[in-house]
Design a protein around this motif. Structure first.
Motif, short mmCIF file in Angstrom:
data_model
loop_
_atom_site.label_atom_id
_atom_site.label_comp_id
_atom_site.label_asym_id
_atom_site.label_seq_id
_atom_site.Cartn_x
_atom_site.Cartn_y
_atom_site.Cartn_z
N ARG A 17 0.84 -1.21 0.00
CA ARG A 17 0.00 0.00 0.00
C ARG A 17 0.87 1.26 0.00
O ARG A 17 1.82 1.37 0.78
CB ARG A 17 -0.92 -0.01 1.21
N ILE A 18 0.51 2.19 -0.90
CA ILE A 18 1.14 3.52 -0.88
C ILE A 18 0.09 4.50 -0.39
O ILE A 18 -0.91 4.77 -1.07
CB ILE A 18 1.64 3.93 -2.29
N LYS A 19 0.30 5.04 0.78
CA LYS A 19 -0.69 5.91 1.41
C LYS A 19 -0.90 7.21 0.62
O LYS A 19 0.05 7.83 0.15
CB LYS A 19 -0.24 6.28 2.83
N GLY A 20 -2.18 7.61 0.50
CA GLY A 20 -2.52 8.91 -0.04
C GLY A 20 -2.38 9.07 -1.54
O GLY A 20 -2.53 10.19 -2.05
N LYS A 21 -2.10 7.98 -2.26
CA LYS A 21 -1.92 8.09 -3.72
C LYS A 21 -3.14 7.58 -4.49
O LYS A 21 -3.05 7.24 -5.66
CB LYS A 21 -0.67 7.32 -4.15
N GLY A 22 -4.29 7.58 -3.82
CA GLY A 22 -5.53 7.21 -4.50
C GLY A 22 -6.30 8.46 -4.90
O GLY A 22 -5.73 9.54 -5.09
N PHE A 23 -7.62 8.32 -4.99
CA PHE A 23 -8.47 9.44 -5.40
C PHE A 23 -8.70 10.40 -4.23
O PHE A 23 -8.77 9.98 -3.06
CB PHE A 23 -9.82 8.93 -5.90
N LYS A 24 -8.85 11.67 -4.56
CA LYS A 24 -9.22 12.65 -3.56
C LYS A 24 -10.68 12.47 -3.18
O LYS A 24 -11.50 12.10 -4.00
CB LYS A 24 -8.99 14.07 -4.11
N SER A 25 -10.98 12.73 -1.92
CA SER A 25 -12.35 12.60 -1.45
C SER A 25 -13.14 13.84 -1.85
O SER A 25 -12.72 14.97 -1.59
CB SER A 25 -12.37 12.43 0.06
N LEU A 26 -14.30 13.64 -2.49
CA LEU A 26 -15.15 14.77 -2.89
C LEU A 26 -15.71 15.51 -1.68
O LEU A 26 -16.08 16.68 -1.78
CB LEU A 26 -16.29 14.27 -3.78
N ARG A 27 -15.79 14.83 -0.57
CA ARG A 27 -16.39 15.44 0.62
C ARG A 27 -15.34 15.98 1.59
O ARG A 27 -15.64 16.30 2.74
CB ARG A 27 -17.28 14.41 1.34
N GLY A 28 -14.10 16.04 1.13
CA GLY A 28 -13.06 16.61 1.97
C GLY A 28 -12.51 15.67 3.01
O GLY A 28 -11.86 16.11 3.96
N GLY A 29 -12.75 14.38 2.87
CA GLY A 29 -12.23 13.41 3.82
C GLY A 29 -10.82 12.98 3.46
O GLY A 29 -10.08 13.66 2.74
N VAL A 30 -10.45 11.79 3.97
CA VAL A 30 -9.12 11.25 3.72
C VAL A 30 -9.03 10.72 2.29
O VAL A 30 -9.95 10.05 1.80
CB VAL A 30 -8.81 10.12 4.73
N ASN A 31 -7.92 11.03 1.62
CA ASN A 31 -7.72 10.52 0.27
C ASN A 31 -7.53 9.01 0.28
O ASN A 31 -7.11 8.42 1.29
CB ASN A 31 -6.50 11.17 -0.38
N GLY A 32 -7.80 8.39 -0.86
CA GLY A 32 -7.58 6.96 -0.98
C GLY A 32 -6.09 6.62 -1.12
O GLY A 32 -5.23 7.50 -1.15
N ASP A 33 -5.80 5.34 -1.19
CA ASP A 33 -4.42 4.85 -1.32
C ASP A 33 -4.24 4.16 -2.67
O ASP A 33 -5.22 3.88 -3.38
CB ASP A 33 -4.10 3.85 -0.21
N GLN A 34 -2.98 3.89 -3.02
CA GLN A 34 -2.71 3.04 -4.18
C GLN A 34 -2.30 1.66 -3.68
O GLN A 34 -1.42 1.54 -2.82
CB GLN A 34 -1.60 3.61 -5.08
#
Length: 377
Positions: A317-334
């Motif tokens: 898992r690479i933290k924070g390299k996924g999609f941005k949250s539309l609701r301002g939450g935590v971004n996804g991972d890769q």
């Protein structure tokens, strides 16, 4: 009527639901199953079922009849079901000519009763689809497209009249937009409400039509719509553009335009929620010994340490390299999926090295351990 579902069940509301709750549930389901949006098998039938259920529960009198007698209370073919409507005392207390059309229009040739008003009514919403690339959904972008929109006439401002005083109250219906007819039935005379044929329900007539729009009250214009597609949007989500839907009635505002986003596939990346998945190939040597690799992400390469002894199918898992949250939450991972590749063509030197590896017994020991466990079972 046994094959029809309970309208409360169809809309997913309780019998104590308010009119606003019923309307909100209807709008949600209507958009979900609208034939212009949902092309899955059975979607159109579900849309019709939702519409019929809302027609019942949005009308207070129909809702009351349904709550008392079920579908028999609103079915034109029921012939006075539910015990002949004994709850109305056999109609003995009514004189001929009383207006019961609101309750019995469906029983005496009126078909499904519809609410009519000569006031402004907002237009229906319009739906279009827009396809974007996978990377556009990651980064967001601005898109433009052209659409024909019916807008209030710039000359008469939607009245359809050349001048303001050319708009008159309809003399046939006295501005109400409806007329009444008396119908003789076996139960006496009943007054039925219908749309005024003179003003077509508007309650108004025009002496001199607007020369710019020929009395229509609107003009069709080609507009360029700019859509701001946010970073992180997923396939199937919609963007609302106010006032670019179907034209209103009687000077009412236009409905809204809903743009449904369709995200194209990427040859390497896939999406699950806000996480992005990618498969990377590894040689036997890299998997056994470990290695540092510059792994591609949607935001650029990231150095990743592959631990020694990693197995085929394992994930990193690479933290924070996924999609941005539309609701301002935590971004996804890769999520990296390890794909250990078996070589299909070996040089003479490589074959000799693999032979030496096999002679060490390390490879045979794996199978030997398996056989011992297998025999125990």
């Amino acid at each position: 009527m046994a094959d029809k579902r309970d309208p409360y069940e169809v809309l997913g509301v309780s019998k104590s639901a308010s009119a606003d709750e019923i309307k909100k549930a209807y709008r949600t389901l209507a958009k979900k199953y609208h034939p212009d949006i949902n092309h899955e098998p059975g979607a159109e039938e579900k849309f019709k079922e939702v519409q019929e259920s809302y027609d019942i529960l949005s009308d207070e009198k129909k809702k009351s009849l349904y709550d008392q007698y079920g579908f028999a209370g609103i079915d034109p073919q029921a012939g006075g079901g539910a015990g002949g409507f004994g709850g109305f005392n056999g109609f003995g207390g009514f004189d001929g000519g009383v207006d019961l059309g609101d309750i019995f229009s469906s029983f005496f040739g009126g078909g499904t009763r519809q609410r009519r008003t000569n006031g402004p009514i907002k237009g229906e919403d319009k739906f279009v689809k827009m396809k974007i690339s996978f990377m556009d959904s990651v980064n967001g972008k601005k898109n433009e497209f052209s659409i024909n929109v019916d807008e209030p006439c710039s000359h008469c401002h939607g009245t359809g009249a050349e001048k303001a005083n050319d708009v008159c109250s309809c003399t046939r219906c006295n501005g109400s937009g409806v007329v009444y007819t008396v119908q003789q039935t076996i139960m006496g005379q009943f007054r039925q409400q219908t749309t005024c044929p003179e003003c077509h329900g508007t309650g108004k007539t025009i002496k001199n039509k607007c020369q710019h729009c020929n009395g229509n009250g609107y003009e069709t214009n080609k507009r360029t719509i700019e859509v701001n597609i946010p970073s992180g949007i997923a396939s199937g989500q919609q963007l609302r553009i106010e006032g670019k839907g179907e034209r209103g009635i009687n000077g009412g505002p236009n409905g809204d335009l809903y743009v449904q986003i369709i995200v194209g596939d990427d040859p390497f990346f896939t999406r699950e929620g806000n996480d992005i998945h990618v498969k990377i190939p590894l040689t036997f040597a890299d998997a056994a010994l470990g290695v540092k690799l510059d792994v591609p992400t949607v935001y650029g390469d990231v150095e990743v340490t592959i631990p020694s002894g990693i197995q085929d199918g394992q994930m990193l898992r690479i933290k924070g390299k996924g999609f941005k949250s539309l609701r301002g939450g935590v971004n996804g991972d890769q999520i990296i999926h390890i794909d250990v590749r078996t070589p299909t063509k070996l040089t003479k030197e490589q074959k000799e090295l693999f032979e030496k590896l096999r002679e060490t017994g390390s490879e045979d020991s794996i199978f030997d351990k398996f056989k011992k466990k297998f025999k125990k079972n």
